[in-house]
Motif scaffolding. Structure first.
Motif, PDB file in Angstrom:
ATOM      1  N   UNK A 138       0.827  -1.211   0.000  1.00 13.24           N
ATOM      2  CA  UNK A 138       0.000   0.000   0.000  1.00 13.24           C
ATOM      3  C   UNK A 138       0.858   1.256   0.000  1.00 13.24           C
ATOM      4  N   UNK A 139       1.831   1.315   0.896  1.00 12.93           N
ATOM      5  CA  UNK A 139       2.674   2.508   0.973  1.00 12.93           C
ATOM      6  C   UNK A 139       3.552   2.651  -0.263  1.00 12.93           C
ATOM      7  N   UNK A 140       4.029   1.525  -0.807  1.00 14.90           N
ATOM      8  CA  UNK A 140       4.824   1.592  -2.024  1.00 14.90           C
ATOM      9  C   UNK A 140       4.031   2.138  -3.196  1.00 14.90           C
ATOM     10  N   UNK A 141       2.779   1.698  -3.319  1.00 12.07           N
ATOM     11  CA  UNK A 141       1.933   2.227  -4.389  1.00 12.07           C
ATOM     12  C   UNK A 141       1.681   3.720  -4.210  1.00 12.07           C
ATOM     13  N   UNK A 142       1.502   4.158  -2.971  1.00 12.52           N
ATOM     14  CA  UNK A 142       1.309   5.585  -2.722  1.00 12.52           C
ATOM     15  C   UNK A 142       2.578   6.375  -3.045  1.00 12.52           C
ATOM     16  N   UNK A 143       3.738   5.786  -2.786  1.00 14.01           N
ATOM     17  CA  UNK A 143       4.990   6.482  -3.064  1.00 14.01           C
ATOM     18  C   UNK A 143       5.201   6.679  -4.562  1.00 14.01           C
ATOM     19  N   UNK A 238      10.150   0.132   4.153  1.00 11.66           N
ATOM     20  CA  UNK A 238      10.365  -0.287   2.773  1.00 11.66           C
ATOM     21  C   UNK A 238       9.254   0.222   1.859  1.00 11.66           C
ATOM     22  N   UNK A 239       8.050   0.395   2.388  1.00  8.53           N
ATOM     23  CA  UNK A 239       6.998   0.994   1.591  1.00  8.53           C
ATOM     24  C   UNK A 239       7.282   2.452   1.282  1.00  8.53           C
ATOM     25  N   UNK A 240       7.784   3.193   2.277  1.00  6.77           N
ATOM     26  CA  UNK A 240       8.128   4.586   2.060  1.00  6.77           C
ATOM     27  C   UNK A 240       9.296   4.736   1.096  1.00  6.77           C
ATOM     28  N   UNK A 241      10.241   3.786   1.146  1.00  5.25           N
ATOM     29  CA  UNK A 241      11.446   3.894   0.329  1.00  5.25           C
ATOM     30  C   UNK A 241      11.310   3.240  -1.038  1.00  5.25           C
ATOM     31  N   UNK A 249       7.827  -1.731  -6.358  1.00  3.33           N
ATOM     32  CA  UNK A 249       6.972  -2.046  -5.212  1.00  3.33           C
ATOM     33  C   UNK A 249       7.052  -3.534  -4.877  1.00  3.33           C
ATOM     34  N   UNK A 250       6.997  -4.361  -5.914  1.00  5.22           N
ATOM     35  CA  UNK A 250       7.132  -5.798  -5.668  1.00  5.22           C
ATOM     36  C   UNK A 250       8.475  -6.155  -5.054  1.00  5.22           C
ATOM     37  N   UNK A 251       9.522  -5.507  -5.518  1.00  8.98           N
ATOM     38  CA  UNK A 251      10.841  -5.741  -4.942  1.00  8.98           C
ATOM     39  C   UNK A 251      10.898  -5.273  -3.499  1.00  8.98           C
ATOM     40  N   UNK A 252      10.251  -4.149  -3.200  1.00 11.13           N
ATOM     41  CA  UNK A 252      10.230  -3.656  -1.825  1.00 11.13           C
ATOM     42  C   UNK A 252       9.488  -4.617  -0.901  1.00 11.13           C
ATOM     43  N   UNK A 253       8.395  -5.199  -1.383  1.00  9.21           N
ATOM     44  CA  UNK A 253       7.663  -6.170  -0.570  1.00  9.21           C
ATOM     45  C   UNK A 253       8.530  -7.387  -0.269  1.00  9.21           C
TER      46      UNK A 253
END
Length: 286
Positions: A138-143, A238-241, A249-253
């Motif tokens: 969620x946070x990655x998509x927002x970023x 990781x979502x923020x970054x 985003x997938x890599x961050x997850x």
């Protein structure tokens, strides 16, 4: 050009690459530590200014509208994992104890190991793979959609509004979720021992109640809450970054899940040592 001169030219470059890699690693650790401190410091701000968002996150992680599939997945994963680990512990405990003629102590193994180690670890893995990974996505998509930047322009503190609220909501949701995990771990151990191995229910209950310490269950909740806090801090960072589009985003997850599972093991280790390090013995009686 001689070989020696080429070697002297390559060594400084390789050393420089190593130095840059170490410097980048320490820089990232510093950024993570600063983010964690800012998130924890923003928790009082959440209770004062963002109570509505906190309640919305609690509802979204539990039984909120439109999130039944998410919580169903969390409960299903937790149920499957805790029943599997509790049953495996009872099976291995019965087989190993029967080799020395004390298979009646299988109830002790469930009361002791499930409470102190097995269920906290299993609950942490299930939490990281479901709620934690969902928060990172969620946070990655927002970023990548620049929604976090838009919040900053609007004067809303994004760390308090997005990260701290999710950390607090994760801790609140973890309490009933861990209750389910603990009960299922005990129940699966009893079913495997009494139904599949034919041990008397009275014998199992006697040794389980003899060695079960209620204060250990309370300490187990402390371990679980510490682990959940660490997991949510890592996943929100990781979502923020996140960067690099949907693939980023997938890599961050993936990175967040890997890091949180590793950190969860160490948190369980150190918190368990802090709680049981001086009082880890028990009275072998009954």
């Amino acid at each position: 050009m001689s070989v020696s001169s080429v070697t002297h030219q390559r060594v400084p470059r390789s050393a420089l690459r190593v130095y840059r890699g170490v410097w980048a690693m320490w820089t990232q650790l510093g950024e993570q530590a600063r983010f964690f401190l800012r998130t924890v410091a923003a928790l009082p701000d959440v209770l004062v200014n963002y109570r509505g968002e906190l309640l919305r996150q609690i509802a979204a992680m539990s039984l909120g509208t439109g999130s039944l599939a998410v919580i169903g997945g969390t409960v299903a994963v937790t149920t499957f994992l805790t029943m599997s680990t509790g049953g495996a512990l009872a099976s291995e405990g019965y087989n190993q104890l029967s080799n020395i003629g004390v298979e009646a102590l299988t109830g002790f193994a469930s009361a002791f190991a499930n409470t102190r180690l097995v269920t906290p670890s299993t609950g942490a893995f299930a939490f990281a793979a479901t709620i934690g990974a969902g928060a990172t996505a969620q946070l990655g998509a927002m970023r990548i959609n620049e929604e976090i930047d838009a919040l900053e322009v609007m004067g809303i503190r994004p760390i308090a509004y997005l990260a701290a609220t999710r950390v607090a909501a994760g801790v609140v949701v973890a309490v009933p979720l861990y209750c389910v995990a603990l009960i299922l771990g005990y129940s699966s151990g009893r079913v495997v021992t009494t139904v599949f191995y034919g041990q008397s229910g009275g014998v199992y209950t006697h040794y389980f109640n003899t060695f079960f310490i209620p204060s250990d269950a309370v300490r187990s909740f402390v371990v679980s809450l510490a682990v959940v806090t660490a997991i949510m801090l890592i996943h929100t960072y990781y979502g923020f970054a996140a960067k690099g589009g949907p693939a980023g985003v997938g890599e961050a997850v993936g990175r967040a899940t890997r890091a949180s599972l590793i950190v969860a093991v160490f948190v369980i280790l150190f918190v368990t040592l802090a709680l049981y390090g001086q009082t880890g013995d028990f009275n072998f009686a009954g």
